[in-house]
Motif scaffolding. Structure first.
Motif, PDB file in Angstrom:
ATOM      1  N   SER A  85      21.070 -10.608  23.897  1.00  0.00           N
ATOM      2  CA  SER A  85      19.685 -10.920  23.589  1.00  0.00           C
ATOM      3  C   SER A  85      19.459 -12.401  23.086  1.00  0.00           C
ATOM      4  CB  SER A  85      19.066  -9.907  22.583  1.00  0.00           C
ATOM      5  OG  SER A  85      17.837 -10.096  22.296  1.00  0.00           O
ATOM      6  N   GLU A  86      20.653 -12.716  22.243  1.00  0.00           N
ATOM      7  CA  GLU A  86      20.489 -14.019  21.235  1.00  0.00           C
ATOM      8  C   GLU A  86      20.964 -15.060  22.548  1.00  0.00           C
ATOM      9  OE1 GLU A  86      23.089 -13.531  18.117  1.00  0.00           O
ATOM     10  OE2 GLU A  86      21.897 -12.420  16.856  1.00  0.00           O
ATOM     11  N   GLU A 107      17.889 -15.594  24.501  1.00  0.00           N
ATOM     12  CA  GLU A 107      16.909 -16.600  23.515  1.00  0.00           C
ATOM     13  C   GLU A 107      17.315 -18.069  23.651  1.00  0.00           C
ATOM     14  OE1 GLU A 107      16.326 -14.581  20.253  1.00  0.00           O
ATOM     15  OE2 GLU A 107      15.486 -12.887  20.720  1.00  0.00           O
ATOM     16  N   ARG A 108      18.582 -18.200  23.436  1.00  0.00           N
ATOM     17  CA  ARG A 108      19.356 -19.673  23.301  1.00  0.00           C
ATOM     18  C   ARG A 108      18.799 -20.465  24.540  1.00  0.00           C
ATOM     19  NH1 ARG A 108      24.118 -21.438  24.126  1.00  0.00           N
ATOM     20  NH2 ARG A 108      25.179 -19.422  24.295  1.00  0.00           N
ATOM     21  N   ALA A 131      15.424 -21.344  25.098  1.00  0.00           N
ATOM     22  CA  ALA A 131      15.042 -22.415  24.010  1.00  0.00           C
ATOM     23  C   ALA A 131      15.485 -23.577  24.589  1.00  0.00           C
ATOM     24  CB  ALA A 131      15.425 -22.009  22.583  1.00  0.00           C
TER      25      ALA A 131
END
Length: 400
Positions: free
Chosen positions: A355-356, A359-360, A363
């Motif tokens: 998940s992270e 998102e990274r 972004a």
């Protein structure tokens, strides 16, 4: 003419449209479990085992009541020497008489065991314990069916989301018309066929577990994402020893073996029987012929060639086996709980990582291929969490 045709057949058209509208079915998780419980053959067999055990209780309870028989016999006979009919035919005695004769006889008997060394009490307890064993076995089957249904349900949600992910990505690239993605679109289209195969197989597995026709048009509702929870491993161990039906089944089997030993030991004890018989050997009230008897009978077993000793020895060995099985089940449950707990905890960490990572990438404005791969990894991690969670529930024996 056209108006009459429409007026006459419009209700029929509406009814046909209604049938087609109702032909597609929708299943949530609770609906899936309901239909599986209703249609699963193993559960149906287990339910019949419970009914058989209940009937066995009624049968053994009947042994406490007196046995009452009435026999009537009408005969025409010719005898050169006395003889008697078999017990099945009423044990009627025919004296020696020349020529053809007729006879009408009636007999009323009652029999009650006064003492049998606890044999009938043990039989009744054994029947009740067998009912508990049947119910425990049914609970084990039900728990397994629920686990299997949840498994195919989440696998179907995953296959559905995976196909949608591929399809949406292909459509999005087609709208952008970016030349550098042309080769990747070909690859995605090819992989979408694999996703389609995965989806169709998941649909068939789902219908099969629910016991529904494989050509049923349906859809599933719900989300592959489940609520993440934290557990204490020691509490999970305590819950498993309380709710795992296998432990209950082993304990019940141990009780059954113990009762079987007690039941065999009663064969060495005497039996005392009280009975009475009233008989009209020749139904002729003017003659007043009748026989009657009231009796008490004692039977003391002395020697049977050591057969009862051999049966008792075998039952004691079964009792020892039950104790050994309990130890094996304890170790198996402990391993299942610890293994399932570790798998669930690691799958949560993997889900957080993916998940992270997604998102990274978003972004940073990473390449579309990287973002798509991250989405696919996240979807697989969600499935791992869901499957490891229901596996943990299965290991514990209770919905968490």
């Amino acid at each position: 003419m056209i108006i009459k045709f429409v007026v006459l057949f419009f209700p029929l058209f509406c009814f046909i449209n209604y049938l087609f509208a109702q032909s597609s079915r929708t299943f949530g998780l609770n609906d899936s479990i309901f239909y599986a419980m209703k249609n699963n053959q193993q559960i149906l067999v287990a339910n019949e085992d419970v009914e058989i055990a209940k009937a066995r209780i009624m049968e053994t309870r009947a042994l406490n009541f007196p046995k009452i028989d009435f026999n009537f016999n009408a005969s025409q006979y010719e005898t050169m020497s006395p003889f008697m009919l078999s017990d099945y035919l009423g044990s009627v005695y025919y004296p020696k008489k020349g020529g053809l004769s007729s006879n009408y006889a009636a007999r009323f008997s009652i029999l009650q065991y006064l003492y049998a060394g606890g044999r009938y009490t043990s039989n009744f307890k054994l029947a009740k314990t067998n009912l508990q064993a049947s119910e425990a076995n049914r609970d084990i089957v039900v728990a397994m069916v629920k686990y299997e249904v949840k498994k195919v349900y989440y696998n179907l949600l995953y296959a559905k989301e995976k196909y949608r992910l591929w399809d949406d990505e292909i459509k999005a690239i087609a709208k952008q018309k970016v030349p550098r993605y042309n080769d990747w679109v070909v690859e995605l289209n090819r992989e979408r066929y694999n996703a389609k195969i995965l989806l169709e197989i998941a649909r068939l597995n789902f219908l099969s577990k629910l016991g529904i026709e494989l050509n049923t048009d349906f859809d599933v509702t719900g989300s592959i994402e489940i609520e993440l929870k934290s557990f204490d491993i020691n509490k999970l161990f305590a819950i498993s020893y309380q709710y795992r039906k296998e432990l209950n089944a082993v304990a019940i089997q141990e009780t059954i073996d113990s009762l079987s030993v007690s039941l065999l030991q009663t064969e060495k004890y005497p039996t005392i029987t009280l009975g009475g018989t009233y008989e009209l050997p020749e139904i002729n009230l003017s003659k007043g012929t009748k026989n009657w008897a009231v009796y008490i009978n004692l039977n003391l077993p002395i020697f049977d060639g050591w057969a009862s000793w051999a049966r008792l020895s075998a039952k004691k060995s079964h009792l020892k086996q039950s104790g050994l099985r309990k130890t094996i089940i304890d170790d198996t449950i402990a391993l299942d709980v610890r293994r399932s707990y570790l798998a669930y905890e690691v799958s949560k960490e993997k889900l957080k990582f993916d998940s992270e990572n997604l998102e990274r990438f978003i972004a940073q404005g990473a390449d579309r291929k990287k973002i798509f791969a991250a989405k696919n990894n996240l979807l697989e991690s969600k499935l791992d969490v869901a499957l490891s969670y229901i596996q943990l529930e299965k290991a514990v024996g209770k919905e968490l």
